[in-house]
Design a protein around this motif. Structure first.
Motif, short mmCIF file in Angstrom:
data_model
loop_
_atom_site.label_atom_id
_atom_site.label_comp_id
_atom_site.label_asym_id
_atom_site.label_seq_id
_atom_site.Cartn_x
_atom_site.Cartn_y
_atom_site.Cartn_z
N VAL A 6 0.85 -1.19 0.00
CA VAL A 6 0.00 0.00 0.00
C VAL A 6 0.88 1.24 0.00
N THR A 7 0.56 2.20 -0.86
CA THR A 7 1.31 3.44 -0.93
C THR A 7 0.76 4.42 0.09
N ALA A 8 1.66 5.13 0.77
CA ALA A 8 1.23 6.15 1.73
C ALA A 8 0.48 7.25 0.99
N LYS A 9 -0.63 7.67 1.56
CA LYS A 9 -1.50 8.66 0.94
C LYS A 9 -1.86 9.73 1.97
N ILE A 10 -2.53 10.73 1.47
CA ILE A 10 -3.21 11.71 2.32
C ILE A 10 -4.68 11.31 2.28
N LEU A 11 -5.25 10.98 3.42
CA LEU A 11 -6.67 10.61 3.50
C LEU A 11 -7.44 11.75 4.16
N VAL A 12 -8.38 12.30 3.43
CA VAL A 12 -9.23 13.38 3.92
C VAL A 12 -10.56 12.75 4.31
N PHE A 13 -10.87 12.77 5.61
CA PHE A 13 -12.05 12.08 6.11
C PHE A 13 -13.31 12.92 6.01
N ASP A 14 -14.35 12.27 5.52
CA ASP A 14 -15.68 12.87 5.43
C ASP A 14 -16.52 12.45 6.64
N THR A 15 -17.52 13.21 6.92
CA THR A 15 -18.44 12.95 8.03
C THR A 15 -19.03 11.54 7.99
N SER A 16 -19.42 11.09 6.80
CA SER A 16 -20.09 9.79 6.69
C SER A 16 -19.21 8.67 7.24
N ILE A 17 -17.94 8.68 6.93
CA ILE A 17 -17.01 7.65 7.39
C ILE A 17 -16.74 7.79 8.89
N LEU A 18 -16.60 9.02 9.36
CA LEU A 18 -16.39 9.24 10.80
C LEU A 18 -17.58 8.72 11.60
N CYS A 19 -18.79 8.96 11.11
CA CYS A 19 -19.98 8.48 11.82
C CYS A 19 -20.00 6.96 11.90
N VAL A 20 -19.62 6.29 10.82
CA VAL A 20 -19.57 4.83 10.82
C VAL A 20 -18.49 4.35 11.78
N TRP A 21 -17.31 4.95 11.72
CA TRP A 21 -16.19 4.54 12.56
C TRP A 21 -16.51 4.71 14.05
N LEU A 22 -17.23 5.78 14.38
CA LEU A 22 -17.60 6.05 15.77
C LEU A 22 -18.86 5.28 16.20
N LYS A 23 -19.46 4.57 15.27
CA LYS A 23 -20.68 3.78 15.52
C LYS A 23 -21.81 4.65 16.08
N ILE A 24 -22.02 5.79 15.45
CA ILE A 24 -23.11 6.68 15.87
C ILE A 24 -24.43 6.01 15.51
N PRO A 25 -25.31 5.81 16.50
CA PRO A 25 -26.60 5.15 16.22
C PRO A 25 -27.35 5.85 15.09
N GLY B 10 -19.86 16.21 14.98
CA GLY B 10 -20.27 16.65 16.31
C GLY B 10 -21.77 16.87 16.40
N ASN B 11 -22.36 17.42 15.35
CA ASN B 11 -23.81 17.61 15.32
C ASN B 11 -24.54 16.26 15.37
N HIS B 12 -24.05 15.29 14.60
CA HIS B 12 -24.69 13.97 14.61
C HIS B 12 -24.58 13.31 15.99
N ILE B 13 -23.43 13.46 16.63
CA ILE B 13 -23.25 12.88 17.97
C ILE B 13 -24.22 13.52 18.96
N SER B 14 -24.32 14.84 18.92
CA SER B 14 -25.18 15.53 19.90
C SER B 14 -26.66 15.22 19.71
N GLN B 15 -27.04 14.72 18.54
CA GLN B 15 -28.44 14.42 18.25
C GLN B 15 -28.75 12.93 18.26
N CYS B 16 -27.74 12.08 18.51
CA CYS B 16 -27.98 10.64 18.43
C CYS B 16 -28.72 10.12 19.67
N LYS B 17 -29.27 8.95 19.54
CA LYS B 17 -30.06 8.33 20.61
C LYS B 17 -29.21 7.47 21.54
N GLY B 18 -27.96 7.25 21.20
CA GLY B 18 -27.11 6.35 21.97
C GLY B 18 -26.32 7.03 23.07
N ASP B 19 -25.16 6.48 23.34
CA ASP B 19 -24.25 6.95 24.39
C ASP B 19 -23.51 8.20 23.91
#
Length: 174
Positions: free
Chosen positions: A2-21, A63-72
């Motif tokens: 795998v070649t080293a890259k610059i990965l620019v993270f979008d909200t959709s992937i962060l939400c999945v990674w953080l397991k936002i309900p 952050g907005n998705h986290i503050s509005q989620c139903k989970g922890d």
């Protein structure tokens, strides 16, 4: 390898990674992102020496998705705060994108205001427009490939073609 890259993270992937309900998956059925796929990508890219960039728009939207989620909310917010701190402190593989403030100066705001209505007609959010700008910034200033990590097919269409024309600088990271 795998070649080293610059990965620019979008909200959709962060939400999945953080397991936002309610946001545990993203992308279309034929390119579905779930926690396992995101975690595998992050592990692989970290081992490859890739640099992770967290755009301001993704911070605010996640952050907005986290503050509005139903989970922890507290637990998820603490996990996300840890990522933000690693970014601010440039803890590898995270890179602080301090040039983001340049994107909010008078000239850039005028450009965003001029360009965004056309993008909005295409369904691109203003947050996604700025994430695209972050990816383009890196594509122009580095020799590494730049990838927008997203489940959003429309945002992915704005992926920088290549890092040609870069000046060979690697993002600052401790």
């Amino acid at each position: 390898m795998v070649t080293a890259k610059i990965l620019v993270f979008d909200t959709s992937i962060l939400c999945v990674w953080l397991k936002i309900p309610g946001k545990e998956t993203c992308g279309p059925e034929d390119d579905l992102w779930n926690y396992q796929r995101v975690a595998k990508l992050i592990t692989r890219e970290e081992k490859a020496g890739s640099t992770f960039v967290l755009p301001l728009a993704a911070i605010i939207e996640t952050g907005n998705h986290i503050s509005q989620c139903k989970g922890d909310r507290l637990g998820i917010a603490q996990q996300f705060s840890d990522i933000i701190l690693k970014t601010a402190d440039e803890v590898s593989p995270w890179a602080a994108f301090i040039q983001q403030t340049d994107m909010w100066n008078k000239e850039r705001l005028h450009l965003l205001a001029s360009d965004w209505p056309r993008l909005a007609m295409q369904g691109l959010s203003i947050g996604d427009a700025t994430i695209r700008d972050v990816a383009e910034f890196y594509a122009k200033t580095t020799i590494q490939p730049v990838e927008i990590v997203t489940g959003d097919q429309q945002l992915r269409a704005y992926q920088p073609a290549s890092a040609i024309g870069g000046i060979g600088k690697k993002p600052r990271r401790r």
